[in-house]
Write a protein that holds these residues in place. Structure first.
Motif, PDB file in Angstrom:
ATOM      1  N   GLY A  30      40.349  19.265  31.273  1.00  0.00           N
ATOM      2  CA  GLY A  30      40.006  18.827  32.616  1.00  0.00           C
ATOM      3  C   GLY A  30      38.817  17.891  32.678  1.00  0.00           C
ATOM      4  N   ALA A  31      38.475  17.542  33.892  1.00  0.00           N
ATOM      5  CA  ALA A  31      37.466  16.507  34.111  1.00  0.00           C
ATOM      6  C   ALA A  31      36.043  16.985  33.860  1.00  0.00           C
ATOM      7  N   ASN A  32      35.830  18.286  33.863  1.00  0.00           N
ATOM      8  CA  ASN A  32      34.469  18.796  33.721  1.00  0.00           C
ATOM      9  C   ASN A  32      34.108  19.151  32.295  1.00  0.00           C
ATOM     10  N   ALA A  33      34.729  18.483  31.340  1.00  0.00           N
ATOM     11  CA  ALA A  33      34.382  18.702  29.938  1.00  0.00           C
ATOM     12  C   ALA A  33      33.168  17.867  29.580  1.00  0.00           C
ATOM     13  N   CYS A  34      32.562  18.220  28.452  1.00  0.00           N
ATOM     14  CA  CYS A  34      31.450  17.394  27.992  1.00  0.00           C
ATOM     15  C   CYS A  34      31.989  16.027  27.608  1.00  0.00           C
ATOM     16  N   SER A  35      31.110  15.090  27.484  1.00  0.00           N
ATOM     17  CA  SER A  35      31.538  13.694  27.306  1.00  0.00           C
ATOM     18  C   SER A  35      31.925  13.410  25.856  1.00  0.00           C
ATOM     19  N   VAL A  36      33.050  13.970  25.444  1.00  0.00           N
ATOM     20  CA  VAL A  36      33.612  13.695  24.130  1.00  0.00           C
ATOM     21  C   VAL A  36      34.920  12.948  24.377  1.00  0.00           C
ATOM     22  N   PRO A  37      34.930  11.642  24.240  1.00  0.00           N
ATOM     23  CA  PRO A  37      36.094  10.851  24.660  1.00  0.00           C
ATOM     24  C   PRO A  37      37.237  10.886  23.656  1.00  0.00           C
ATOM     25  N   ALA A  48      48.022  19.301  25.894  1.00  0.00           N
ATOM     26  CA  ALA A  48      48.024  20.580  26.595  1.00  0.00           C
ATOM     27  C   ALA A  48      46.727  20.709  27.368  1.00  0.00           C
ATOM     28  N   SER A  49      46.806  20.717  28.689  1.00  0.00           N
ATOM     29  CA  SER A  49      45.614  20.786  29.528  1.00  0.00           C
ATOM     30  C   SER A  49      45.521  22.151  30.203  1.00  0.00           C
ATOM     31  N   PHE A  50      44.274  22.572  30.475  1.00  0.00           N
ATOM     32  CA  PHE A  50      44.053  23.891  31.052  1.00  0.00           C
ATOM     33  C   PHE A  50      43.057  23.803  32.190  1.00  0.00           C
ATOM     34  N   ASP A  51      43.347  24.540  33.223  1.00  0.00           N
ATOM     35  CA  ASP A  51      42.409  24.678  34.322  1.00  0.00           C
ATOM     36  C   ASP A  51      41.251  25.559  33.847  1.00  0.00           C
ATOM     37  N   PRO A  52      40.019  25.180  34.150  1.00  0.00           N
ATOM     38  CA  PRO A  52      38.886  26.018  33.724  1.00  0.00           C
ATOM     39  C   PRO A  52      38.985  27.461  34.174  1.00  0.00           C
ATOM     40  N   GLN A  53      39.744  27.731  35.263  1.00  0.00           N
ATOM     41  CA  GLN A  53      39.886  29.108  35.723  1.00  0.00           C
ATOM     42  C   GLN A  53      40.592  29.977  34.692  1.00  0.00           C
ATOM     43  N   ASP A  75      34.029  29.576  25.561  1.00  0.00           N
ATOM     44  CA  ASP A  75      35.206  28.732  25.782  1.00  0.00           C
ATOM     45  C   ASP A  75      35.570  27.915  24.547  1.00  0.00           C
ATOM     46  N   LYS A  76      34.644  27.785  23.591  1.00  0.00           N
ATOM     47  CA  LYS A  76      34.998  27.127  22.334  1.00  0.00           C
ATOM     48  C   LYS A  76      35.964  27.986  21.514  1.00  0.00           C
ATOM     49  N   ASN A  77      36.074  29.254  21.863  1.00  0.00           N
ATOM     50  CA  ASN A  77      37.088  30.130  21.297  1.00  0.00           C
ATOM     51  C   ASN A  77      38.306  30.244  22.206  1.00  0.00           C
ATOM     52  N   ILE A  78      38.056  30.330  23.496  1.00  0.00           N
ATOM     53  CA  ILE A  78      39.144  30.565  24.441  1.00  0.00           C
ATOM     54  C   ILE A  78      40.053  29.345  24.546  1.00  0.00           C
ATOM     55  N   TYR A  86      31.997  22.187  31.394  1.00  0.00           N
ATOM     56  CA  TYR A  86      30.783  22.363  32.198  1.00  0.00           C
ATOM     57  C   TYR A  86      31.152  22.691  33.645  1.00  0.00           C
ATOM     58  N   ASP A  87      32.322  23.285  33.797  1.00  0.00           N
ATOM     59  CA  ASP A  87      32.800  23.654  35.123  1.00  0.00           C
ATOM     60  C   ASP A  87      31.850  24.650  35.777  1.00  0.00           C
ATOM     61  N   ASP A  88      31.428  24.357  37.019  1.00  0.00           N
ATOM     62  CA  ASP A  88      30.479  25.232  37.711  1.00  0.00           C
ATOM     63  C   ASP A  88      31.068  26.618  37.954  1.00  0.00           C
ATOM     64  N   GLY A  89      32.370  26.667  38.215  1.00  0.00           N
ATOM     65  CA  GLY A  89      33.009  27.956  38.452  1.00  0.00           C
ATOM     66  C   GLY A  89      32.966  28.846  37.222  1.00  0.00           C
ATOM     67  N   TYR A  90      33.104  28.229  36.048  1.00  0.00           N
ATOM     68  CA  TYR A  90      33.065  29.013  34.817  1.00  0.00           C
ATOM     69  C   TYR A  90      31.658  29.565  34.588  1.00  0.00           C
ATOM     70  N   LYS A  91      30.667  28.741  34.820  1.00  0.00           N
ATOM     71  CA  LYS A  91      29.288  29.194  34.627  1.00  0.00           C
ATOM     72  C   LYS A  91      28.921  30.288  35.629  1.00  0.00           C
ATOM     73  N   THR A  92      29.431  30.161  36.845  1.00  0.00           N
ATOM     74  CA  THR A  92      29.185  31.205  37.843  1.00  0.00           C
ATOM     75  C   THR A  92      29.828  32.515  37.411  1.00  0.00           C
ATOM     76  N   HIS A  93      31.017  32.422  36.859  1.00  0.00           N
ATOM     77  CA  HIS A  93      31.707  33.621  36.365  1.00  0.00           C
ATOM     78  C   HIS A  93      30.878  34.315  35.283  1.00  0.00           C
ATOM     79  N   LEU A  94      30.287  33.546  34.392  1.00  0.00           N
ATOM     80  CA  LEU A  94      29.470  34.142  33.333  1.00  0.00           C
ATOM     81  C   LEU A  94      28.258  34.860  33.906  1.00  0.00           C
ATOM     82  N   ARG A  95      27.598  34.229  34.887  1.00  0.00           N
ATOM     83  CA  ARG A  95      26.420  34.854  35.477  1.00  0.00           C
ATOM     84  C   ARG A  95      26.801  36.107  36.257  1.00  0.00           C
ATOM     85  N   ASP A  96      27.923  36.072  36.957  1.00  0.00           N
ATOM     86  CA  ASP A  96      28.380  37.257  37.692  1.00  0.00           C
ATOM     87  C   ASP A  96      28.722  38.395  36.722  1.00  0.00           C
TER      88      ASP A  96
END
Length: 609
Positions: A294-301, A320-325, A348-351, A537-547
């Protein structure tokens, strides 16, 4: 691709208690959903699971060889022996008669014909157990590079064994215990080959076999890294490497015409794809696969480079693309942890690879990976940094310390008193000097060449192990058999003895690999610098980790609570900026805390500190 397990006891009639081995094979369901086959005699029970995908042997059952109607040897087998067809012809010419077309029977008859010396004739990746009824002896064998896993636990009068620790731990006689050195190994990802993080368990070390008999357990190497003089000039070396690597790629694809290539657009995977395409039959189209997050990945082109390789080679490509959710799915996160049997800080480097491998597995059953190319060809980002090269420490730990990570990646939320007591610095120093003591040198070895051989050895024997465990376990859990051409032992032996001056002859890391495929790839791919696996770097993923961290802190019974720096963990929960410390390094601290908690809980681990 399979899972194996078993129980041998010279003082107990284990056939009556085969249900215990059924529990062991059930724990390996991720390595093979088909079959729960057992073979039993009074002193031994061997079990196996299969996938029905590649080189399947008797539908997930051990293979038996009989003479005059009576069994003489049984094998539980996992792997892919690339020269199985050639060995089968040799054995047939020598008088062996085959009862089935399985690769496992080839390996078993090679043992019966040549004894344990037959292991040296095997090429590829494999782990197997042979029960020899003629002498009441169990033989455990693991491939030279340790691609296929194999764990065992000695008993008073026998042994338990399994492809993965979870299989052994499923037996009533095993207990999930982790002592101080085990925890140190978890936190540093460094251990002596053959050791396990679980107390009482061992691993069959790469290139070793283990004999279990009435007299006890004996381990012996059948392959080791040895220094040899390099006598070829640069042009000859490039030609030899090209031949060895081409052979490695074609061997990895042998017997599987629909194999795919895991392509990132980097030099390693692109070189592998180019060599595979150059050997393809007329009209055969290579299949390649790339991960997208997805679009919120680090800048590795990756995408622009992948597109160039796909167009240049004319491959049939799928991204193969995946939604950060998907990264927050508790079922997926647990599957990843249990696939590896270990917590890591990489989240997520494993997931993402697990989801990617699972997706690729829906299209092909075998895929080739460029993993290990850096290790084999000297693709070290720090190679020109004298402070790293000359430091008396594992170079990847030296780099981590230069980044301010005193205790390595993922330890930032652990109790400082615990870290001080574990004394990871002393542990790593002892591990480093122990590894360096294993290195053999030629008499005239000195200076930089001598030092780079040592660092090459460290990477091949310490750094590579967790990388291969990562890809093999996650691929298998995703129903995809991953093969590693850069781990071909002939290529590894040759490159290990190739002078560093040649490995870096054009002033860049992996110079030899660039020279090998110079005519096969676009200049932009040859010039592309090494880039890391993408992270989100999806904000939703980081929020999930903090929760999730907040939930652990609120749980008075959380197993990890005694290991945490509660104040530091609460600060991350309250201040979202802290999770972005050092890019993804702050997040790695949270990932490790969460995975440690789940690991301690699901495995029922008793810490013996």
């Amino acid at each position: 691709m399979s899972g194996i397990a078993g129980w041998v006891d010279f003082e107990r009639e284990v056939a009556r208690e085969r249900h215990a081995v059924l529990a062991m094979t059930a724990a390996l369901a991720g390595r093979g959903p088909h079959g729960d086959g057992l073979w039993a005699c009074p002193r031994a029970v061997l079990g196996q699971r299969g996938t029905g995908a590649v080189n399947e042997y008797e539908g997930g059952r051990p293979v038996v060889v009989a003479e005059q109607g009576r069994p003489v040897a049984v094998i539980s087998y996992d792997g892919s022996v690339s020269n199985a067809a050639r060995l089968r012809r040799q054995l047939t010419d020598a008088g062996e008669h085959f009862s089935c077309g399985s690769e496992a029977e080839v390996v078993l008859r090679a043992y019966l014909r040549w004894g344990t010396a037959g292991v040296q004739r095997l090429e590829g990746m494999f782990a197997f157990a042979i029960w020899d009824l003629r002498v009441s002896q169990l033989i455990l064998v693991r491939d030279r590079m340790g691609i296929k896993p194999l764990t065992y636990q000695p008993l008073e009068a026998g042994v338990l064994f399994g492809s993965e620790p979870k299989a052994v731990l499923a037996h009533p006689l095993a207990e999930a215990r982790v002592d101080a050195d085990g925890l140190r190994a978890v936190l540093t990802a460094i251990k002596v080959p053959g050791r396990s993080v679980f107390r009482g368990l061992r691993e069959v070390a790469p290139g070793h076999l283990v004999k279990v008999g009435v007299s006890g357990i004996h381990t012996e190497p059948y392959w080791q890294l040895r220094p040899r003089p390099h006598t070829e000039d640069l042009d000859e070396t490039v030609d030899t490497v090209r031949r060895l690597l081409t052979t490695a790629v074609t061997s990895a694809m042998a017997g599987e015409p629909a194999a795919g290539i895991l392509l990132s657009g980097g030099l390693d995977s692109s070189a592998m794809a180019a060599l595979a395409a150059s050997q393809a039959a007329a009209g055969e189209v290579l299949r390649t696969f790339t991960v997208g997050i997805g679009a919120n990945a680090c800048s590795v082109p990756d995408s622009p480079y992948v597109s160039q390789v796909v167009e240049h080679l004319g491959t049939q490509h799928l991204e193969a693309s995946f939604d950060p959710q998907a990264l927050t799915d508790p079922v997926v996160r647990t599957a990843v942890l249990t696939a590896k049997d270990l917590p890591t800080p990489y989240g997520d480097k494993n997931i993402t690879p697990y989801l990617f491998f699972r997706s690729v597995g829906e299209h092909v059953k075998v895929a080739l990976s460029g993993e290990a190319a850096d290790t084999v060809f000297g693709g070290f980002a720090w190679a020109d940094d004298p402070s790293v090269v000359q430091a008396e420490m594992f170079p990847w730990l030296t780099v981590a310390r230069q980044l301010g990570l005193e205790h390595g990646i993922g330890a930032g939320l652990l109790d400082p008193a615990l870290l001080k007591w574990l004394d990871l610095d002393t542990y790593c120093t002892e591990q480093y000097h122990g590894a360096i003591a294993e290195v053999e040198h030629l008499p005239d070895s000195h200076g930089l060449e001598r030092r780079m051989r040592e660092l090459s050895y460290l990477h091949l024997t310490r750094w590579l192990d967790p990388l291969l465990l990562h890809s093999e376990r996650l691929g298998t859990a995703g129903a995809l058999e991953i093969r590693f051409p850069f781990c071909d032992h002939r290529l590894v032996e040759y490159m290990y003895n190739t002078p560093w001056a040649m490995k870096s002859h054009c002033g860049r890391e992996r110079s030899l690999l660039r020279s090998v495929v110079r005519e096969l790839l676009p200049p932009t791919i040859l010039a592309r610098p090494k880039t890391p696996f993408p992270v989100t770097y999806d904000d939703g993923y980081k929020t999930h980790l903090r929760d999730s961290l907040a939930a652990v802190l609120a749980d008075p019974h959380a197993p990890v609570a005694a290991l945490l720096d509660t104040k530091a963990a609460r600060a991350v929960v309250e201040d979202p900026r802290l999770i972005d410390r050092g890019g993804w390094l702050g997040r790695a601290d949270v990932e490790m805390a969460l995975q440690l908690n789940t690991w301690l809980d699901r495995y029922g681990i008793r810490l013996v500190l």
